[in-house]
Scaffold this active site. Structure first.
Site, PDB file in Angstrom:
ATOM      1  N   LYS A  74       0.805  -1.218   0.000  1.00 31.93           N
ATOM      2  CA  LYS A  74       0.000   0.000   0.000  1.00 31.93           C
ATOM      3  C   LYS A  74       0.843   1.275   0.000  1.00 31.93           C
ATOM      4  O   LYS A  74       0.311   2.347  -0.259  1.00 31.93           O
ATOM      5  CB  LYS A  74      -0.978   0.005   1.178  1.00 31.93           C
ATOM      6  CG  LYS A  74      -1.960  -1.126   1.194  1.00 31.93           C
ATOM      7  CD  LYS A  74      -2.748  -1.319  -0.086  1.00 31.93           C
ATOM      8  CE  LYS A  74      -3.556  -0.142  -0.526  1.00 31.93           C
ATOM      9  NZ  LYS A  74      -4.558  -0.512  -1.555  1.00 31.93           N
ATOM     10  N   SER A 291      -2.807 -12.650   3.153  1.00 33.79           N
ATOM     11  CA  SER A 291      -3.173 -12.357   1.762  1.00 33.79           C
ATOM     12  C   SER A 291      -2.033 -12.790   0.842  1.00 33.79           C
ATOM     13  O   SER A 291      -2.275 -13.265  -0.276  1.00 33.79           O
ATOM     14  CB  SER A 291      -3.493 -10.873   1.572  1.00 33.79           C
ATOM     15  OG  SER A 291      -2.354 -10.071   1.727  1.00 33.79           O
TER      16      SER A 291
HETATM   17  C1  LIG Z   1      -2.501  -7.270   3.416  1.00 33.27           C
HETATM   18  C2  LIG Z   1      -3.078  -6.799   2.124  1.00 33.27           C
HETATM   19  N1  LIG Z   1      -3.097  -7.627   1.088  1.00 33.27           N
HETATM   20  C3  LIG Z   1      -3.637  -7.272  -0.091  1.00 33.27           C
HETATM   21  C4  LIG Z   1      -4.188  -6.038  -0.297  1.00 33.27           C
HETATM   22  C5  LIG Z   1      -4.807  -5.724  -1.628  1.00 33.27           C
HETATM   23  O1  LIG Z   1      -4.261  -4.652  -2.319  1.00 33.27           O
HETATM   24  P1  LIG Z   1      -5.133  -3.701  -3.217  1.00 33.27           P
HETATM   25  O2  LIG Z   1      -5.809  -2.715  -2.323  1.00 33.27           O
HETATM   26  O3  LIG Z   1      -4.156  -3.043  -4.126  1.00 33.27           O
HETATM   27  O4  LIG Z   1      -6.141  -4.526  -3.953  1.00 33.27           O
HETATM   28  C6  LIG Z   1      -4.178  -5.142   0.747  1.00 33.27           C
HETATM   29  C7  LIG Z   1      -4.790  -3.825   0.560  1.00 33.27           C
HETATM   30  O5  LIG Z   1      -5.404  -3.226   1.348  1.00 33.27           O
HETATM   31  C8  LIG Z   1      -3.604  -5.517   1.981  1.00 33.27           C
HETATM   32  O6  LIG Z   1      -3.581  -4.679   3.035  1.00 33.27           O
END
Ligand SMILES: Cc1ncc(COP(=O)(O)O)c(C=O)c1O
Length: 338
Positions: A74, A291
């Site tokens: 981010k 994630s």
């Molecule tokens: C831990 C984590 N993984 C994945 C994402 C996904 O990214 P994006 O917002 O670019 O879709 C985020 C975004 O908030 C995140 O905090």
């Protein structure tokens, strides 16, 4: 002068060829910068050779977004959102940036705000973990709490109400609807992956939060390498434990989300993401959040399918943040008595 004696790196892990030993001179000079924000982006790409054993003939690569100075993917979006707003004059003296986020974006805004002297207010559900509150406050960020029962969508509503009451006082970037979010990946993550794989990438897969990463990177690939397969990933259920990811069918759909740039979506069970996060730490020494585990599980699925068909491939995914972000930290602020 005699050449320094090479240090014996010790036994190599079975099946892993080391390409660098500790006393080799750096191939790329370490970066020297004026401001921490110059360290956002240009993250390393690491090969996951042990996991690759499950998909012979397929390369699995991970973009190490945890290496950004704020600790997550981010940082890219937050930096571009703030600098674009400064350039447009939306963030002028006397105006505070306000957004709803309890996660990595909050930390990223806080870091960028501290670096550029932009005051930040974040709205987050009151039940967000103490460490999340402490880390953002450490950068000087103000926090407003929303109803814990309303979750992240409730925080969005509160942020909008605050802005509506006094619009001149606030700049509300709304990362879910802000083009700077996906543009950060269109101009950063996408070209970096293309260069780091020497244009060999065949598949890109990553999860959807705001969708900035998947939409921006996929749009770059669509425009410059349309043969690359662009795959999104979502939790397979509304009630999931893959922090940072969104189950779109049960959520407010981010306005920047653009399904037309994607070839397919993988629906990921929480357990598969968590299990893969554990495997990543143990087998690849990559200690990352869930994630990221889900993203790599998605890459593995693609790799296995290719291998089963006897095909080769270069599959790239994203490691969004580090695993230690999910632990309660030791006390940091000086107000604590020991
Ligand atoms: C831990 C984590 N993984 C994945 C994402 C996904 O990214 P994006 O917002 O670019 O879709 C985020 C975004 O908030 C995140 O905090």
């Amino acid at each position: 002068m005699n050449a320094p004696r090479p240090i014996d790196p010790g036994p190599r892990p079975a099946g892993v060829a080391l390409t660098a030993v500790p006393d080799e001179p750096a191939r790329v000079p370490p970066r020297v910068v004026d401001n921490i924000i110059e360290l956002v982006g240009n993250t390393p790409l690491v090969r996951m050779r042990r996991l690759e054993r499950e998909c012979p003939g397929v390369e699995l690569w991970a973009k190490c977004e945890f290496a950004n100075p704020g600790g997550s993917v981010k940082d890219r979006a937050a930096l571009r959102i703030v600098t674009d707003a400064l350039a447009r004059g939306d963030l002028r003296p006397g105006v505070r940036l306000i957004d709803s986020t309890s996660g990595n974006t909050g930390i990223a805004y806080s870091m960028v705000g501290a670096a550029l002297g932009v005051p930040i207010t974040l709205v987050m559900p009151a039940n967000v973990s103490e460490p999340r509150k402490q880390v953002t406050r450490a950068f000087g960020t103000d926090l407003v709490f929303s109803d814990p029962m309303e979750g992240s969508d409730g925080a969005i509503v509160v942020a909008r109400e605050i802005v509506d009451r006094d619009p001149d006082r606030w700049y509300y970037p709304n990362q879910y609807a802000n083009d700077s979010n996906w543009l950060a990946h269109y101009h950063g993550t996408g070209p970096e992956i293309w260069a780091q794989t020497d244009g060999r990438i065949t598949h890109f897969v990553t999860g959807i939060g705001t969708s900035g990463t998947v939409v921006g990177t996929s749009r770059f690939l669509r425009d410059h390498a349309p043969h690359v397969r662009r795959v999104a990933l979502q939790p397979d259920d509304a009630m999931h434990g893959l922090e940072g990811l969104k189950h779109i069918p049960s959520s407010l759909v981010p306005p920047i989300y653009d399904e037309s740039v994607l070839h397919e979506t993988i629906w990921m069970p929480t357990e598969e993401g968590w299990d893969t996060a554990e495997r990543l730490a143990r087998e690849e020494a990559l200690f990352v959040g869930h994630s990221s585990g889900a993203n790599v599980a998605g890459a593995l699925r693609i790799g296995r399918q290719l291998a089963a068909r006897g095909e080769t491939g270069v599959v790239v995914t994203v490691l969004c943040d580090r695993g230690d972000r999910y632990f309660v930290p030791l006390k940091w602020e000086k107000q604590y008595a020991f």
